[in-house]
Enzyme design. Structure first.
Site, PDB file in Angstrom:
ATOM      1  N   SER A 247      -4.921  -9.147   8.289  1.00 13.79           N
ATOM      2  CA  SER A 247      -4.787  -8.325   8.733  1.00 13.79           C
ATOM      3  C   SER A 247      -3.315  -7.866   9.805  1.00 13.79           C
ATOM      4  CB  SER A 247      -5.477  -6.273   8.348  1.00 13.79           C
ATOM      5  OG  SER A 247      -4.920  -5.800   9.217  1.00 13.79           O
TER       6      SER A 247
ATOM      7  N   ASP B  22       0.897  -1.307  -0.072  1.00 14.88           N
ATOM      8  CA  ASP B  22       0.316   0.327  -0.212  1.00 14.88           C
ATOM      9  C   ASP B  22       1.002   1.151   0.324  1.00 14.88           C
ATOM     10  OD1 ASP B  22      -2.658  -1.293  -0.277  1.00 14.88           O
ATOM     11  OD2 ASP B  22      -2.771  -1.227   2.322  1.00 14.88           O
TER      12      ASP B  22
ATOM     13  N   ASP C  64      -6.780   3.764  12.727  1.00 15.48           N
ATOM     14  CA  ASP C  64      -5.542   5.090  12.684  1.00 15.48           C
ATOM     15  C   ASP C  64      -5.450   6.316  12.058  1.00 15.48           C
ATOM     16  OD1 ASP C  64      -4.676   2.241  14.053  1.00 15.48           O
ATOM     17  OD2 ASP C  64      -4.579   0.968  12.687  1.00 15.48           O
TER      18      ASP C  64
HETATM   19  N1  ARG Z   1      -8.401  -2.737  16.104  1.00 13.93           N
HETATM   20  C1  ARG Z   1      -6.856  -2.105  16.809  1.00 13.93           C
HETATM   21  C2  ARG Z   1      -7.229  -0.850  17.090  1.00 13.93           C
HETATM   22  O1  ARG Z   1      -7.809  -0.141  16.567  1.00 13.93           O
HETATM   23  C3  ARG Z   1      -5.769  -2.268  16.184  1.00 13.93           C
HETATM   24  C4  ARG Z   1      -6.224  -2.055  14.793  1.00 13.93           C
HETATM   25  C5  ARG Z   1      -4.906  -2.171  13.488  1.00 13.93           C
HETATM   26  N2  ARG Z   1      -4.828  -3.441  13.472  1.00 13.93           N
HETATM   27  C6  ARG Z   1      -4.507  -4.317  11.928  1.00 13.93           C
HETATM   28  N3  ARG Z   1      -4.367  -5.630  11.845  1.00 13.93           N
HETATM   29  N4  ARG Z   1      -4.188  -3.274  11.054  1.00 13.93           N
HETATM   30  O2  ARG Z   1      -6.258   0.027  18.057  1.00 13.93           O
END
Ligand code: ARG
Length: 399
Positions: free
Chosen positions: A174, A14, A123
Protein backbone atom coordinates in the site's frame (compact mmCIF):
# COMPACT_ATOMS: atom_id res chain seq x y z
CA UNK A 1 -33.41 16.30 -7.22
CA UNK A 2 -31.20 14.41 -4.80
CA UNK A 3 -28.47 15.98 -2.72
CA UNK A 4 -24.87 16.14 -3.82
CA UNK A 5 -21.74 14.73 -2.21
CA UNK A 6 -18.09 15.51 -3.01
CA UNK A 7 -15.93 12.37 -3.14
CA UNK A 8 -12.13 12.63 -2.94
CA UNK A 9 -11.26 10.43 -5.89
CA UNK A 10 -7.91 8.80 -6.69
CA UNK A 11 -9.07 6.78 -9.68
CA UNK A 12 -8.20 3.53 -7.88
CA UNK A 13 -10.46 0.62 -7.07
CA UNK A 14 -11.70 1.74 -3.64
CA UNK A 15 -12.83 5.21 -4.64
CA UNK A 16 -14.27 3.97 -7.94
CA UNK A 17 -16.36 1.42 -6.07
CA UNK A 18 -17.27 4.20 -3.63
CA UNK A 19 -18.95 6.21 -6.43
CA UNK A 20 -21.45 3.38 -7.02
CA UNK A 21 -21.70 2.39 -3.38
CA UNK A 22 -22.62 5.90 -2.28
CA UNK A 23 -25.26 6.16 -5.00
CA UNK A 24 -26.78 2.82 -4.01
CA UNK A 25 -26.57 3.20 -0.23
CA UNK A 26 -27.07 6.92 0.30
CA UNK A 27 -28.74 8.11 -2.89
CA UNK A 28 -26.45 11.11 -3.32
CA UNK A 29 -25.39 12.47 -6.68
CA UNK A 30 -21.62 12.04 -6.63
CA UNK A 31 -19.20 14.77 -7.72
CA UNK A 32 -15.57 13.67 -7.60
CA UNK A 33 -12.53 15.73 -6.72
CA UNK A 34 -9.01 14.69 -7.68
CA UNK A 35 -6.05 16.72 -6.51
CA UNK A 36 -2.53 16.32 -7.82
CA UNK A 37 -0.06 16.83 -4.97
CA UNK A 38 2.67 15.25 -7.06
CA UNK A 39 1.08 11.83 -7.11
CA UNK A 40 -1.12 11.87 -10.20
CA UNK A 41 0.22 11.16 -13.66
CA UNK A 42 -2.88 11.73 -15.78
CA UNK A 43 -5.60 14.02 -14.40
CA UNK A 44 -7.73 14.01 -17.59
CA UNK A 45 -7.81 10.18 -17.59
CA UNK A 46 -8.98 10.12 -13.96
CA UNK A 47 -11.64 12.71 -14.71
CA UNK A 48 -12.92 10.55 -17.55
CA UNK A 49 -12.90 7.44 -15.38
CA UNK A 50 -14.98 9.18 -12.70
CA UNK A 51 -17.58 10.13 -15.28
CA UNK A 52 -17.54 6.63 -16.81
CA UNK A 53 -18.17 5.04 -13.42
CA UNK A 54 -21.10 7.36 -12.78
CA UNK A 55 -20.07 10.69 -11.25
CA UNK A 56 -22.25 13.60 -12.41
CA UNK A 57 -19.21 15.89 -12.49
CA UNK A 58 -15.48 15.49 -11.88
CA UNK A 59 -13.24 18.26 -10.59
CA UNK A 60 -9.47 17.97 -11.01
CA UNK A 61 -6.77 20.32 -9.77
CA UNK A 62 -2.99 20.52 -9.93
CA UNK A 63 -2.22 21.84 -6.45
CA UNK A 64 1.46 20.91 -6.25
CA UNK A 65 2.71 24.48 -5.83
CA UNK A 66 0.04 25.37 -3.31
CA UNK A 67 0.90 22.21 -1.38
CA UNK A 68 4.58 23.10 -1.16
CA UNK A 69 4.05 26.77 -0.34
CA UNK A 70 1.14 26.51 2.11
CA UNK A 71 1.76 23.17 3.82
CA UNK A 72 5.25 21.76 3.18
CA UNK A 73 7.34 24.89 3.73
CA UNK A 74 5.52 26.00 6.90
CA UNK A 75 6.25 22.49 8.26
CA UNK A 76 9.87 22.72 7.10
CA UNK A 77 10.27 26.03 8.93
CA UNK A 78 9.17 24.11 12.03
CA UNK A 79 11.60 21.22 11.26
CA UNK A 80 8.56 18.98 11.46
CA UNK A 81 9.42 15.27 11.80
CA UNK A 82 7.00 12.91 13.54
CA UNK A 83 8.85 10.78 16.09
CA UNK A 84 12.01 12.43 14.87
CA UNK A 85 12.06 10.61 11.52
CA UNK A 86 8.89 10.94 9.43
CA UNK A 87 8.67 14.21 7.46
CA UNK A 88 4.85 13.97 7.44
CA UNK A 89 4.26 13.95 3.68
CA UNK A 90 0.91 12.17 3.83
CA UNK A 91 -0.14 14.01 6.98
CA UNK A 92 0.49 17.39 5.31
CA UNK A 93 -1.43 16.43 2.18
CA UNK A 94 -4.69 15.58 3.92
CA UNK A 95 -5.63 19.05 5.17
CA UNK A 96 -5.15 20.44 1.66
CA UNK A 97 -7.41 17.73 0.24
CA UNK A 98 -9.97 18.51 2.95
CA UNK A 99 -9.85 22.20 2.05
CA UNK A 100 -10.39 21.40 -1.63
CA UNK A 101 -13.32 19.14 -0.79
CA UNK A 102 -14.93 21.90 1.25
CA UNK A 103 -14.39 24.44 -1.55
CA UNK A 104 -15.92 22.04 -4.07
CA UNK A 105 -18.84 21.37 -1.73
CA UNK A 106 -19.55 25.10 -1.52
CA UNK A 107 -19.29 25.53 -5.27
CA UNK A 108 -21.58 22.59 -5.98
CA UNK A 109 -23.97 23.24 -3.11
CA UNK A 110 -23.20 19.77 -1.73
CA UNK A 111 -24.26 18.81 1.78
CA UNK A 112 -21.68 16.08 2.34
CA UNK A 113 -18.17 14.94 1.47
CA UNK A 114 -16.67 11.46 1.26
CA UNK A 115 -13.27 9.82 1.14
CA UNK A 116 -11.84 6.35 0.62
CA UNK A 117 -10.01 5.87 3.92
CA UNK A 118 -10.47 2.75 5.98
CA UNK A 119 -11.15 2.81 9.71
CA UNK A 120 -7.65 1.70 10.73
CA UNK A 121 -5.45 4.57 9.71
CA UNK A 122 -4.59 8.16 10.48
CA UNK A 123 -5.89 9.61 7.24
CA UNK A 124 -9.59 9.17 8.09
CA UNK A 125 -8.95 11.20 11.24
CA UNK A 126 -7.08 13.93 9.36
CA UNK A 127 -9.76 14.29 6.69
CA UNK A 128 -12.76 14.10 9.03
CA UNK A 129 -11.27 16.54 11.54
CA UNK A 130 -10.04 18.98 8.86
CA UNK A 131 -13.43 19.07 7.13
CA UNK A 132 -15.04 19.63 10.52
CA UNK A 133 -12.69 22.52 11.23
CA UNK A 134 -13.48 24.26 7.94
CA UNK A 135 -17.14 23.34 7.53
CA UNK A 136 -18.72 21.83 10.63
CA UNK A 137 -22.08 21.68 8.83
CA UNK A 138 -20.90 19.15 6.22
CA UNK A 139 -21.55 15.46 6.74
CA UNK A 140 -18.56 13.17 6.16
CA UNK A 141 -18.95 9.65 4.81
CA UNK A 142 -16.20 7.05 4.51
CA UNK A 143 -17.59 4.13 2.51
CA UNK A 144 -14.57 1.84 3.01
CA UNK A 145 -15.01 2.26 6.77
CA UNK A 146 -18.64 1.18 6.51
CA UNK A 147 -19.06 -1.32 3.75
CA UNK A 148 -17.29 -4.27 5.42
CA UNK A 149 -16.55 -5.93 2.08
CA UNK A 150 -13.49 -8.17 1.81
CA UNK A 151 -11.08 -7.46 -1.03
CA UNK A 152 -12.68 -10.25 -3.10
CA UNK A 153 -16.21 -9.02 -2.44
CA UNK A 154 -15.12 -5.54 -3.47
CA UNK A 155 -13.67 -6.86 -6.75
CA UNK A 156 -16.89 -8.76 -7.29
CA UNK A 157 -18.91 -5.58 -6.64
CA UNK A 158 -16.72 -3.69 -9.10
CA UNK A 159 -17.17 -6.30 -11.83
CA UNK A 160 -20.95 -6.30 -11.37
CA UNK A 161 -20.96 -2.54 -11.87
CA UNK A 162 -18.62 -2.57 -14.86
CA UNK A 163 -15.83 -0.88 -12.92
CA UNK A 164 -12.43 -1.75 -14.27
CA UNK A 165 -10.41 -3.80 -11.74
CA UNK A 166 -6.69 -3.01 -11.83
CA UNK A 167 -4.27 -5.92 -11.72
CA UNK A 168 -3.07 -5.78 -8.13
CA UNK A 169 -0.95 -8.94 -8.28
CA UNK A 170 2.17 -6.92 -9.10
CA UNK A 171 1.42 -4.30 -6.41
CA UNK A 172 2.16 -6.04 -3.14
CA UNK A 173 2.24 -2.83 -1.05
CA UNK A 174 0.00 0.00 0.00
CA UNK A 175 1.59 3.28 -1.03
CA UNK A 176 0.87 6.96 -0.81
CA UNK A 177 2.98 9.73 -2.21
CA UNK A 178 3.25 13.42 -2.95
CA UNK A 179 6.11 15.80 -3.71
CA UNK A 180 7.34 15.71 -0.08
CA UNK A 181 7.66 11.96 0.24
CA UNK A 182 6.50 8.46 -0.47
CA UNK A 183 5.10 5.97 2.03
CA UNK A 184 5.09 2.19 1.63
CA UNK A 185 3.23 -0.20 3.91
CA UNK A 186 1.94 -3.78 4.14
CA UNK A 187 2.89 -7.03 2.42
CA UNK A 188 6.20 -8.49 3.62
CA UNK A 189 6.92 -5.19 5.40
CA UNK A 190 4.45 -6.19 8.12
CA UNK A 191 7.23 -8.35 9.60
CA UNK A 192 9.42 -5.70 11.26
CA UNK A 193 12.43 -8.04 11.24
CA UNK A 194 12.49 -8.34 7.46
CA UNK A 195 14.69 -6.02 5.42
CA UNK A 196 12.60 -4.17 2.83
CA UNK A 197 13.03 -5.81 -0.58
CA UNK A 198 14.47 -3.70 -3.39
CA UNK A 199 11.11 -3.32 -5.13
CA UNK A 200 9.84 -1.18 -2.25
CA UNK A 201 11.92 1.76 -3.39
CA UNK A 202 11.13 3.94 -6.39
CA UNK A 203 12.68 7.32 -5.60
CA UNK A 204 16.02 6.31 -4.09
CA UNK A 205 18.93 4.37 -5.59
CA UNK A 206 20.31 1.23 -4.04
CA UNK A 207 23.84 1.73 -2.73
CA UNK A 208 25.30 -0.26 -5.62
CA UNK A 209 23.74 2.13 -8.13
CA UNK A 210 24.74 5.40 -6.45
CA UNK A 211 27.27 7.65 -8.21
CA UNK A 212 30.87 6.90 -7.25
CA UNK A 213 31.78 10.52 -6.55
CA UNK A 214 30.36 12.71 -3.81
CA UNK A 215 28.21 15.66 -4.81
CA UNK A 216 28.22 19.05 -3.09
CA UNK A 217 25.14 21.25 -3.07
CA UNK A 218 24.70 24.71 -1.70
CA UNK A 219 21.18 25.46 -0.48
CA UNK A 220 20.15 29.05 0.18
CA UNK A 221 17.34 29.85 2.62
CA UNK A 222 15.47 33.11 3.10
CA UNK A 223 13.21 33.54 6.12
CA UNK A 224 13.52 29.79 6.62
CA UNK A 225 12.36 28.85 3.13
CA UNK A 226 14.75 27.27 0.62
CA UNK A 227 15.00 29.58 -2.39
CA UNK A 228 18.06 28.55 -4.41
CA UNK A 229 20.38 25.64 -5.07
CA UNK A 230 23.94 26.36 -6.20
CA UNK A 231 22.99 30.01 -6.65
CA UNK A 232 20.16 29.19 -9.00
CA UNK A 233 16.88 30.57 -7.70
CA UNK A 234 13.92 28.26 -8.16
CA UNK A 235 10.28 28.38 -7.25
CA UNK A 236 9.27 26.22 -4.30
CA UNK A 237 7.94 23.27 -6.25
CA UNK A 238 10.84 23.19 -8.72
CA UNK A 239 13.34 23.30 -5.88
CA UNK A 240 11.77 20.39 -4.02
CA UNK A 241 11.45 18.31 -7.18
CA UNK A 242 15.05 19.05 -8.23
CA UNK A 243 16.46 18.17 -4.82
CA UNK A 244 14.29 15.07 -4.50
CA UNK A 245 15.69 13.77 -7.77
CA UNK A 246 19.30 14.49 -7.07
CA UNK A 247 19.32 13.28 -3.46
CA UNK A 248 17.31 10.21 -4.48
CA UNK A 249 19.92 9.39 -7.10
CA UNK A 250 22.51 9.41 -4.30
CA UNK A 251 20.38 6.95 -2.32
CA UNK A 252 19.39 9.50 0.32
CA UNK A 253 16.08 9.60 2.18
CA UNK A 254 15.20 6.01 3.04
CA UNK A 255 13.44 5.66 6.39
CA UNK A 256 12.40 2.40 8.08
CA UNK A 257 10.26 3.13 11.10
CA UNK A 258 7.95 1.49 13.63
CA UNK A 259 5.38 4.23 13.88
CA UNK A 260 2.77 4.94 16.51
CA UNK A 261 -0.49 5.67 14.76
CA UNK A 262 -3.06 7.94 16.31
CA UNK A 263 -5.54 5.06 16.41
CA UNK A 264 -3.29 3.13 18.79
CA UNK A 265 -1.62 0.70 16.39
CA UNK A 266 2.11 0.37 15.88
CA UNK A 267 2.85 -0.05 12.20
CA UNK A 268 5.95 -0.66 10.12
CA UNK A 269 6.43 2.23 7.71
CA UNK A 270 8.94 2.68 4.96
CA UNK A 271 9.40 6.16 3.58
CA UNK A 272 11.38 7.73 0.79
CA UNK A 273 11.79 11.44 1.38
CA UNK A 274 15.08 12.60 -0.16
CA UNK A 275 14.29 16.31 -0.38
CA UNK A 276 12.66 16.43 3.05
CA UNK A 277 15.53 14.88 5.01
CA UNK A 278 18.12 17.09 3.31
CA UNK A 279 16.10 20.29 3.69
CA UNK A 280 15.19 19.76 7.34
CA UNK A 281 18.81 18.98 8.23
CA UNK A 282 20.10 21.96 6.26
CA UNK A 283 17.46 24.25 7.76
CA UNK A 284 18.42 23.19 11.29
CA UNK A 285 22.09 23.77 10.48
CA UNK A 286 21.35 27.33 9.44
CA UNK A 287 19.14 27.93 12.48
CA UNK A 288 22.08 26.92 14.67
CA UNK A 289 23.96 29.89 13.24
CA UNK A 290 21.27 32.49 13.89
CA UNK A 291 19.07 31.43 16.81
CA UNK A 292 20.18 31.91 20.39
CA UNK A 293 20.54 28.86 22.59
CA UNK A 294 17.28 29.72 24.35
CA UNK A 295 15.39 30.19 21.09
CA UNK A 296 16.81 26.94 19.75
CA UNK A 297 15.72 25.00 22.82
CA UNK A 298 12.24 26.42 22.79
CA UNK A 299 11.94 25.81 19.04
CA UNK A 300 12.68 22.14 19.63
CA UNK A 301 9.78 21.88 22.05
CA UNK A 302 7.51 23.70 19.61
CA UNK A 303 8.73 21.50 16.77
CA UNK A 304 7.82 18.33 18.66
CA UNK A 305 4.35 19.62 19.56
CA UNK A 306 3.83 20.87 16.02
CA UNK A 307 4.87 17.54 14.47
CA UNK A 308 2.53 15.63 16.77
CA UNK A 309 -0.44 17.82 16.03
CA UNK A 310 0.09 17.70 12.27
CA UNK A 311 0.35 13.92 12.50
CA UNK A 312 -2.79 13.82 14.63
CA UNK A 313 -4.91 15.65 12.06
CA UNK A 314 -4.98 19.06 13.73
CA UNK A 315 -3.49 21.21 10.96
CA UNK A 316 -6.60 23.39 10.97
CA UNK A 317 -6.52 24.11 14.68
CA UNK A 318 -5.91 27.27 16.63
CA UNK A 319 -2.92 25.63 18.29
CA UNK A 320 -1.22 24.98 14.94
CA UNK A 321 -1.84 28.59 14.04
CA UNK A 322 -0.34 29.76 17.35
CA UNK A 323 2.73 27.53 17.04
CA UNK A 324 3.20 28.58 13.42
CA UNK A 325 3.21 32.21 14.51
CA UNK A 326 6.00 31.48 17.00
CA UNK A 327 7.99 29.49 14.43
CA UNK A 328 7.60 32.11 11.73
CA UNK A 329 8.72 34.86 14.07
CA UNK A 330 11.95 32.92 14.64
CA UNK A 331 12.62 32.71 10.91
CA UNK A 332 13.29 36.42 10.35
CA UNK A 333 17.07 35.91 10.40
CA UNK A 334 17.15 32.41 8.93
CA UNK A 335 18.85 33.75 5.81
CA UNK A 336 21.96 32.11 4.43
CA UNK A 337 23.40 29.03 2.79
CA UNK A 338 24.21 25.50 3.83
CA UNK A 339 26.68 23.27 2.03
CA UNK A 340 25.72 19.58 1.83
CA UNK A 341 27.92 16.70 0.75
CA UNK A 342 26.00 13.70 -0.58
CA UNK A 343 27.57 10.32 -1.11
CA UNK A 344 26.23 6.78 -1.36
CA UNK A 345 23.10 6.96 0.74
CA UNK A 346 24.53 9.45 3.18
CA UNK A 347 24.75 13.20 3.46
CA UNK A 348 26.35 15.60 5.87
CA UNK A 349 26.40 19.32 6.41
CA UNK A 350 29.95 20.48 5.66
CA UNK A 351 29.54 24.26 5.77
CA UNK A 352 27.14 27.07 6.53
CA UNK A 353 27.07 30.83 6.08
CA UNK A 354 24.42 33.08 7.62
CA UNK A 355 23.70 36.68 6.62
CA UNK A 356 23.43 37.76 10.28
CA UNK A 357 25.24 35.07 12.29
CA UNK A 358 25.43 34.80 16.05
CA UNK A 359 28.54 32.74 15.49
CA UNK A 360 31.41 35.09 16.16
CA UNK A 361 34.95 34.02 15.34
CA UNK A 362 36.45 36.56 17.76
CA UNK A 363 34.58 34.88 20.60
CA UNK A 364 35.04 31.30 19.39
CA UNK A 365 38.69 31.31 18.39
CA UNK A 366 41.55 29.63 20.22
CA UNK A 367 43.97 31.60 18.05
CA UNK A 368 45.05 35.22 18.21
CA UNK A 369 42.32 37.85 18.17
CA UNK A 370 40.39 36.20 21.00
CA UNK A 371 37.97 38.73 22.54
CA UNK A 372 36.51 36.29 25.09
CA UNK A 373 37.50 37.35 28.62
CA UNK A 374 38.43 34.13 30.42
CA UNK A 375 38.83 35.97 33.73
CA UNK A 376 34.99 36.30 33.86
CA UNK A 377 34.60 32.52 33.83
CA UNK A 378 35.29 31.74 37.54
CA UNK A 379 32.75 34.34 38.75
CA UNK A 380 30.15 33.04 36.34
CA UNK A 381 30.77 29.44 37.39
CA UNK A 382 30.69 30.41 41.08
CA UNK A 383 27.11 31.70 40.76
CA UNK A 384 26.03 28.99 38.32
CA UNK A 385 27.13 26.31 40.79
CA UNK A 386 25.87 28.10 43.91
CA UNK A 387 22.49 26.27 44.14
CA UNK A 388 24.20 22.93 43.58
CA UNK A 389 26.72 23.56 46.40
CA UNK A 390 23.99 24.87 48.69
CA UNK A 391 21.94 21.74 48.18
CA UNK A 392 24.99 19.51 48.59
CA UNK A 393 25.73 21.07 52.00
CA UNK A 394 22.21 20.74 53.35
CA UNK A 395 20.86 17.58 51.67
CA UNK A 396 23.84 15.35 51.60
CA UNK A 397 22.51 12.64 49.18
CA UNK A 398 24.77 10.12 47.53
CA UNK A 399 24.04 11.07 43.94
N1 ARG B 1 1.89 6.35 8.08
C1 ARG B 1 1.79 7.50 7.26
C2 ARG B 1 0.88 8.50 7.93
O1 ARG B 1 0.08 8.13 8.74
C3 ARG B 1 1.37 7.18 5.84
C4 ARG B 1 -0.04 6.72 5.64
C5 ARG B 1 -0.47 6.39 4.21
N2 ARG B 1 0.38 5.43 3.61
C6 ARG B 1 0.04 4.40 2.83
N3 ARG B 1 1.02 3.65 2.40
N4 ARG B 1 -1.18 4.12 2.49
O2 ARG B 1 0.95 9.67 7.66
Amino acid sequence: MSEKIILAYSGGLDTSVAIKWIQENYGYEVVTLTADLGNVSDLPAIKQKAIDVGAIAAHVADVRSEFVTDFVFPALRANAMYQGVYPLATALGRPLIARLMVEAARKEGASAVAHGCTGKGNDQVRLDVSVGALAPDLKVIAPAREWSMTRLEEIDYARKHNIEVPNTADKPYSTDDNVWGRSIEAGVLEDPSVEPPDDVYEWTSDLADCPEDPLYLNIRFEKGNPVAINDERMDSLALVEFLSNIAGTHGIGRIDHIEDRLVGIKSREIYEAPAAVVLVTAHKALENMVLSRAQGRFSEIVSTEYSNLVYDGLWFSHLRDNLQAYIDSTQRYVNGSVKIKMHKGNFIVVGREADTPLYNTELATYDTGDSFDQSSAPGFIDLWGLPVRTQARSQNDNL
